[in-house]
Motif scaffolding. Structure first.
Motif, PDB file in Angstrom:
ATOM      1  N   LYS A  18     -80.884  26.405  21.955  1.00 11.70           N
ATOM      2  CA  LYS A  18     -81.126  25.225  22.787  1.00 11.70           C
ATOM      3  C   LYS A  18     -82.522  24.651  22.573  1.00 11.70           C
TER       4      LYS A  18
ATOM      5  N   GLU B 161     -82.465  22.576  19.516  1.00 11.94           N
ATOM      6  CA  GLU B 161     -81.823  21.275  19.767  1.00 11.94           C
ATOM      7  C   GLU B 161     -82.784  20.320  20.470  1.00 11.94           C
ATOM      8  N   ILE B 162     -83.460  20.824  21.502  1.00 12.51           N
ATOM      9  CA  ILE B 162     -84.347  19.981  22.321  1.00 12.51           C
ATOM     10  C   ILE B 162     -85.639  19.684  21.590  1.00 12.51           C
TER      11      ILE B 162
ATOM     12  N   GLN C 268     -76.973  22.001  12.824  1.00 10.90           N
ATOM     13  CA  GLN C 268     -76.008  21.396  13.746  1.00 10.90           C
ATOM     14  C   GLN C 268     -76.578  20.157  14.408  1.00 10.90           C
TER      15      GLN C 268
ATOM     16  N   LEU D 176     -77.099  19.827  30.536  1.00  9.73           N
ATOM     17  CA  LEU D 176     -78.196  20.551  31.187  1.00  9.73           C
ATOM     18  C   LEU D 176     -79.488  19.726  31.157  1.00  9.73           C
TER      19      LEU D 176
ATOM     20  N   LEU E 207     -86.571  27.696  28.468  1.00  7.42           N
ATOM     21  CA  LEU E 207     -86.006  26.408  28.071  1.00  7.42           C
ATOM     22  C   LEU E 207     -86.529  25.281  28.960  1.00  7.42           C
TER      23      LEU E 207
ATOM     24  N   ARG F 131     -75.845  19.137  21.722  1.00 10.85           N
ATOM     25  CA  ARG F 131     -74.467  19.526  21.993  1.00 10.85           C
ATOM     26  C   ARG F 131     -74.108  19.060  23.400  1.00 10.85           C
TER      27      ARG F 131
ATOM     28  N   GLU G 296     -72.940  20.623  26.044  1.00 15.15           N
ATOM     29  CA  GLU G 296     -73.448  21.427  27.168  1.00 15.15           C
ATOM     30  C   GLU G 296     -74.969  21.325  27.272  1.00 15.15           C
ATOM     31  N   THR G 297     -75.636  21.102  26.137  1.00 18.96           N
ATOM     32  CA  THR G 297     -77.092  20.942  26.177  1.00 18.96           C
ATOM     33  C   THR G 297     -77.444  19.612  26.808  1.00 18.96           C
TER      34      THR G 297
END
Lengths: 235, 235
Positions: free
Chosen positions: B95, B98-99, B132, A222, B222, A216, A218-219
């Motif tokens: 997050k 996602e990562i 997502q 970061l 994270l 995303r 914002e991810t």
């Protein structure tokens, strides 16, 4: 340890700003003689003692001025297109402040779903994060500008654009070198348009990938911030 | 591209689970012949076409089975003490998905402010993030256990404990080596107690620092996750 923020504070007697005074005296119920920490947002921390518990202008005395631990020898900036959901942007600002960033630039882009930003609110989020993480420096959030205007803003250092395009093969973590000033452009949901990416390249921005993961906005912002900080942290 | 999740799906005719059917037919108003993507959460993605638009058990046909891009040759696990605020934990889970992460273990610790966790809710957050970010693998969230019990759970690989103690000098980014399986323990607000950290060390956990920045629990979790992924991503 409670941390309060007094812009450009220095050693000696001073007063807490009204909001901070209220928080100190009314919310935390601090009494004269109570001790806490003050950051001036400009690189220094102080030991503080409450000397006059006034709820609107609390008198305090600052001593032991010292440079914060959050000093790094490079400039790190992230330029990002605000996300559709404000909370995602505020989350990025909080986390980037914790991890360490100097400046956040905001821009609108061809695929932007949000074309307004409450910079005052964003700055407050960073003040809270600076205090919570005992940082001595307050990152700056710039006003929202067009992508074209952003590209014209001066920056002394490596300029990168994180572009999700199959043809982009170099990764930020491979091309960024320890100690370099860096700015990384992060596109909106829907990414940059090809025209925007090509325009950025003509302005000296190097296209980079942040890896294979689909992130995303914002991810990605970061991850770019932490990538630069981590490379500088490595021995 | 819409992504739907069917645990252990395979090529051929099948039906979407009830919730996914409702989302596909009622919410997205898909019609027979519409195309989308399906992940089985076990490493594979499929092309899908809606063949029977039933709102509770939509019939679909899966083809073009392929391994997802989210394959890495190591096991990455983060064990974390749930934060006081659930939303911060859910943010970390989104997050980290996602990562890229394989497993999240939850534990209660001496300074834990939260001693219960809604693992079902947490898993849902990761399912949403997997879809997502078009991941093919669903990370696992384990039930909450005591710190002592956590330390006894088997793990084949490097075992680290992120401990905020001045005497800890080695950094995760310096001691972790590309390709190694790794689990990193992240303490609660208030950190691990000295007794807990020492107990972990007797169980083979190496104390590491994540850097000088003072990070919230979910940020530290994270940062540890991204540190391991980034080192593996570097050429």
């Amino acid at each position: 340890m409670n941390v309060f923020y007094i812009p450009s504070a220095d050693t000696g007697l001073t007063v807490l700003p009204e909001e901070e005074s209220k928080h100190c005296v009314k919310v935390l119920r601090m009494k004269e003689g109570d001790r806490f920490c003050v950051t001036n947002g400009a690189g220094y921390l102080f030991d503080a003692v409450l000397v006059d518990a006034l709820p609107k202008r609390a008198g305090i005395e600052l001593s032991n001025k010292r440079a914060g631990y959050d000093q790094w020898g490079f400039q790190l900036e992230i330029a990002v297109a605000p996300t559709k959901l404000n909370e995602r942007m505020e989350w990025f600002l909080e986390k980037a402040t914790e991890i360490g960033i100097d400046r956040v630039r905001l821009f609108t882009s061809f695929h932007s779903e949000r074309r307004a930003a409450n910079v005052e609110r964003f700055q407050k989020v960073m003040v809270a994060a600076m205090k919570q993480s005992m940082k001595s420096r307050l990152p700056v959030v710039e006003e929202l500008v067009s992508f074209e205007k952003l590209l014209k803003q001066p920056f002394e250092g490596r300029k990168f654009i994180a572009w999700i395009d199959g043809s982009v093969t170099s990764q930020l973590c491979d091309v960024y070198r320890k100690g370099e000033n860096a700015i990384v452009l992060i596109g909106p949901e829907g990414d940059f348009s090809r025209e925007e990416a090509e325009l950025a390249m003509t302005q000296g921005f190097e296209p980079v990938s942040l890896g294979d993961a689909r992130l995303r906005t914002e991810t990605a912002a970061l991850v770019a911030c932490h990538t630069v900080q981590l490379i500088n942290q490595m021995r």
